[in-house]
Design an enzyme around this catalytic site. Structure first.
Site, short mmCIF file in Angstrom:
data_model
loop_
_atom_site.label_atom_id
_atom_site.label_comp_id
_atom_site.label_asym_id
_atom_site.label_seq_id
_atom_site.Cartn_x
_atom_site.Cartn_y
_atom_site.Cartn_z
N CYS A 161 36.04 28.93 19.66
CA CYS A 161 34.92 28.04 19.39
C CYS A 161 35.38 26.58 19.39
O CYS A 161 36.56 26.29 19.31
CB CYS A 161 34.33 28.37 18.04
N LYS A 215 44.09 36.35 37.86
CA LYS A 215 43.17 35.30 38.30
C LYS A 215 41.92 35.92 38.91
O LYS A 215 40.80 35.51 38.63
CB LYS A 215 43.81 34.37 39.35
N GLU A 220 39.75 37.58 36.25
CA GLU A 220 39.16 36.61 35.32
C GLU A 220 37.92 35.94 35.90
O GLU A 220 36.92 35.80 35.21
CB GLU A 220 40.17 35.50 35.01
N GLU A 250 49.98 37.79 38.08
CA GLU A 250 49.19 36.58 37.82
C GLU A 250 48.04 36.47 38.84
O GLU A 250 46.93 36.09 38.49
CB GLU A 250 50.11 35.35 37.87
N ASN A 254 35.71 27.60 12.99
CA ASN A 254 36.49 28.32 14.00
C ASN A 254 37.41 29.27 13.27
O ASN A 254 37.97 28.90 12.24
CB ASN A 254 37.39 27.36 14.80
N GLY A 255 37.66 30.43 13.85
CA GLY A 255 38.59 31.37 13.22
C GLY A 255 37.85 32.56 12.65
O GLY A 255 36.69 32.81 12.98
N TRP A 266 32.15 31.21 20.40
CA TRP A 266 32.64 32.36 21.17
C TRP A 266 32.64 33.51 20.16
O TRP A 266 33.45 33.55 19.25
CB TRP A 266 34.05 32.07 21.69
N ARG A 308 36.06 26.10 25.75
CA ARG A 308 36.72 26.93 24.74
C ARG A 308 35.86 28.12 24.32
O ARG A 308 36.38 29.13 23.84
CB ARG A 308 37.02 26.09 23.50
N LYS A 312 39.23 29.63 26.54
CA LYS A 312 40.44 28.93 26.96
C LYS A 312 41.55 29.05 25.93
O LYS A 312 42.71 29.23 26.26
CB LYS A 312 40.09 27.45 27.19
N HIS A 340 54.23 56.20 42.74
CA HIS A 340 54.10 56.88 41.45
C HIS A 340 52.68 56.80 40.90
O HIS A 340 52.48 56.82 39.70
CB HIS A 340 55.11 56.29 40.46
C1 G6P Z 1 43.53 32.76 27.10
C2 G6P Z 1 43.30 31.91 28.33
C3 G6P Z 1 44.41 32.15 29.33
C4 G6P Z 1 45.77 31.90 28.69
C5 G6P Z 1 45.96 32.70 27.41
C6 G6P Z 1 47.18 32.25 26.64
O1 G6P Z 1 43.39 34.09 27.43
O2 G6P Z 1 42.05 32.22 28.91
O3 G6P Z 1 44.24 31.29 30.44
O4 G6P Z 1 46.78 32.23 29.60
O5 G6P Z 1 44.83 32.51 26.55
O6 G6P Z 1 46.97 30.94 26.22
P1 G6P Z 1 48.08 29.88 25.95
O7 G6P Z 1 47.34 28.63 25.57
O8 G6P Z 1 48.90 30.42 24.80
O9 G6P Z 1 48.89 29.72 27.17
#
Ligand code: G6P
Length: 610
Positions: A2, A487, A490, A483, A100-101, A75, A27, A605, A506
């Site tokens: 949030c 992507k 996501e 990765e 937040n939290g 969020w 966020r 984020k 496997h």
């Molecule tokens: C969230 C974000 C990702 C990020 C991950 C870790 O899932 O959407 O993009 O890689 O958190 O975040 P950090 O800020 O610790 O790299």
């Protein structure tokens, strides 16, 4: 997660709050709300499901007035996405709260509050903050006192801002586990969960510390530490670029951030490494002596940052002769682990606030690591403040939820760490030269690689109607395949899995057919022949492949295989170079599918709750 913005001013703050929310929207973005109070005590609260724009559209001359205000983008954690669950939450028509939290003991608090006669009207944990503070008002002569007592009853993580309808002159803020930053103005002061929200109004900030409670008025900021003692915290002049929140003409932040990579990687290397080697002291004042003792590295991270750590393991063991483990923070923090002698704990994080990574660092401090280093993109973040050493990735503000430039600069940082540890552990001259020349030419290679954009945009059409995909890589390209898969899932919502190609037989071979595109990352390295055998295994099962390969790898396009030639580069930097085409692929697939590229559904984020 949030986002929070608050203000105490002489002018109407509604536009400042809405602009702040827009800057924090990346966020969390399932609902948004604002509570406003005028000097005459007129109060309004507006909340809407969806994006901040829906809230902005609902603001009118009647409900959009206030010199004191708090605002929030949500969020959802506790309670579904409804207007009733959106912040700010209120108690007894008097207290308004954004948070937040997670308040972990919210169920107990609810029971106690019900016993005191409060009606619980939302599914959120946050509502208990509002009622708890309200219940303590009578016993205290100030809102500050009520909040100070209230926070002693909360277990869990919170960054919270509290406003009293009967006193428009102040807001009270409290931080424990979720970051809050005070913005200092002239005759007005602000609060936010991230300085980005306040850059249009100030560049002077105070980062609150764990356990701090602060009282913010137009002209004063009074901060109290966890024991209730008044404290003075440092004022920091922000160096974040003012336009960090702009798309600079790009259609999405993600695309802008993909294209920024040559520049930010250049910045991240500048003054730290040259063809002659590493500049001494780049990891901190006493770091060089400390790093010379290190024989083992334990890396902890989440998400994309975890993939950077996975890649680094190959480098640290292959080039620096230092053993390395990599673990997801949420696993590490809940299991018993063995600490090797002379071990360095490395956390990686774009935000520096990821709850699990931070908790893992705090746990590790009790376990006997020689030292802790964070590789991080946000100065002043919790991980930076709480680690022994901090190495900034210098990627600049990253707004797109799917991480791109933060990842490539993390990899650059790890190559520098590899050099730093390698010099004490017998790194060969050949490897050292390969890394140094690779880094030197890296920004130019990234620029050249971005020229593949049109070709990748064309092939993205072939993915748009697919539901599943498989990414294959070997060695240090295996985490790059992971990765790439992350992507794609996501932002395009296509199911994507990554496998080390040696594992193909496997299990995943059973899935291969012409409905499951297979993406292969194939630089020209010593594993190429093995990878080619894996490609043949896929071809024999009727799979359709997209191979990102070095020209010298001699892959030929045909009816089952499309080859995209990636510029030739030094082996050490190939994982960084091969990341870019995979980022572009996911971007263009998402564009065709029409998803919300910068704010994909259900994601956030900065994950500041567990
Ligand atoms: C969230 C974000 C990702 C990020 C991950 C870790 O899932 O959407 O993009 O890689 O958190 O975040 P950090 O800020 O610790 O790299």
């Amino acid at each position: 997660m949030c986002g929070i913005v608050g203000a105490v001013a002489e002018r109407n703050v509604v536009e400042i709050l809405i602009e702040g929310l827009k800057r924090l929207e990346y966020r969390g973005y399932d609902s948004a709300g604002v509570a406003l109070l005028t000097d005459q005590g007129e109060f309004s609260r507006v909340r809407r499901i969806g994006k901040v724009q829906a809230l902005a559209d609902a603001i009118t001359d009647d409900n959009g007035k206030g010199t004191t205000g708090i605002a929030h983008t949500r969020w959802a954690t506790h309670g579904g996405v409804t207007e009733n669950n959106a912040h700010p939450h209120a108690s007894s028509d008097r207290i308004a709260v954004v948070h937040n939290g997670i308040i972990e003991n919210f169920a107990d608090l609810r029971m106690r509050l019900r016993d005191k006669g409060y009606t619980i009207s939302t599914d959120t944990d946050t509502e208990t903050i509002a009622h708890t503070v309200h219940s303590l008002l009578e016993a205290h002569d100030s809102l500050l006192g009520a909040v100070q007592e209230a926070v002693s009853q909360f277990h869990g993580a919170y960054g919270t801002v509290i406003m009293d309808r009967e006193d428009p002159s102040r807001v009270i803020v409290a931080r424990s586990g979720s970051p809050l930053v005070i913005g200092l103005g002239v005759g007005e002061n602000f609060i936010a969960s991230d300085q980005m929200a306040l850059l249009p109004v100030t560049r002077r900030f105070i980062f609150l510390e764990e356990g701090d409670v602060a009282e913010i008025t137009r002209r004063e900021v009074n901060i109290f530490d966890v024991d209730g003692h008044p404290v003075v915290r440092e004022i920091v002049e922000s160096t974040v670029e003012h336009d960090a929140g702009d798309k600079a003409g790009y259609r999405h932040y993600m695309l802008k951030e993909i294209y920024e990579q040559p520049t930010v990687v250049r910045n991240a290397l500048a003054g730290r490494v040259s063809l002659d080697g590493l500049v001494p002291g780049i990891f901190g004042d006493n770091a060089d002596a400390l790093l010379s003792q290190i024989k083992h590295v334990q890396i902890i991270a989440c998400g994309t940052s975890y993939h950077a750590g996975m890649t680094a393991r190959y480098w640290l063991e292959q080039y620096a002769n230092v053993s390395c483990n990599v673990e997801i923070a949420s696993e590490f923090r809940y299991r018993k682990s063995v600490v090797h002698p002379n071990s360095l704990l490395v956390t990686i994080s774009q935000s520096g606030e990821t709850a699990d990574t931070l908790a893992a660092l705090r746990l590790a401090k009790e376990l006997g690591y020689t030292s802790s280093l964070t590789i991080c993109n946000v100065a002043g973040s919790s991980l930076v403040r709480e680690s022994d050493m901090a190495f900034m990735t210098k990627a600049g503000a990253e707004i797109g939820v799917a991480s791109t430039k933060a990842f490539t600069t993390q990899l650059g940082a790890f190559l520098m760490l590899t050099l730093a540890l390698g010099q004490h552990n017998g790194m060969s001259d050949v490897d050292r030269t390969d890394i140094l020349t690779g880094l030197q030419s890296l920004p130019a290679k990234l620029e050249e690689t971005l020229e593949l954009a049109q070709e990748i945009e064309d092939l993205a059409e072939e993915f748009a109607d697919k539901h599943h995909s498989l990414f294959l890589g070997r060695g240090e390209q295996y985490p790059i395949a992971m990765e790439g898969a992350l992507k794609l899932k996501e932002i395009s919502y296509i199911h994507a899995e990554a496998y080390a190609s040696g594992e193909l037989k496997h299990g995943p071979l059973a899935l291969i057919d012409d409905e499951m595109p297979v993406i292969v990352v194939a630089p020209n390295n010593e594993l190429l022949e093995k990878l080619k055998s894996n490609v043949e295994e896929v071809r024999a099962r009727g799979g359709i492949m997209y191979v990102f390969a070095d020209k010298d790898a001699h892959f030929e396009s045909d009816e089952t295989m499309r080859v995209i030639n990636v510029p030739h580069c030094a082996a050490s930097v190939a994982p960084i170079v091969y990341t870019l085409p995979l980022q572009l692929l996911s971007y263009y697939v998402a564009l065709i599918k029409g998803t919300d590229v910068d704010q994909p559904r259900n994601l956030a984020k900065s994950v500041t709750v567990e």
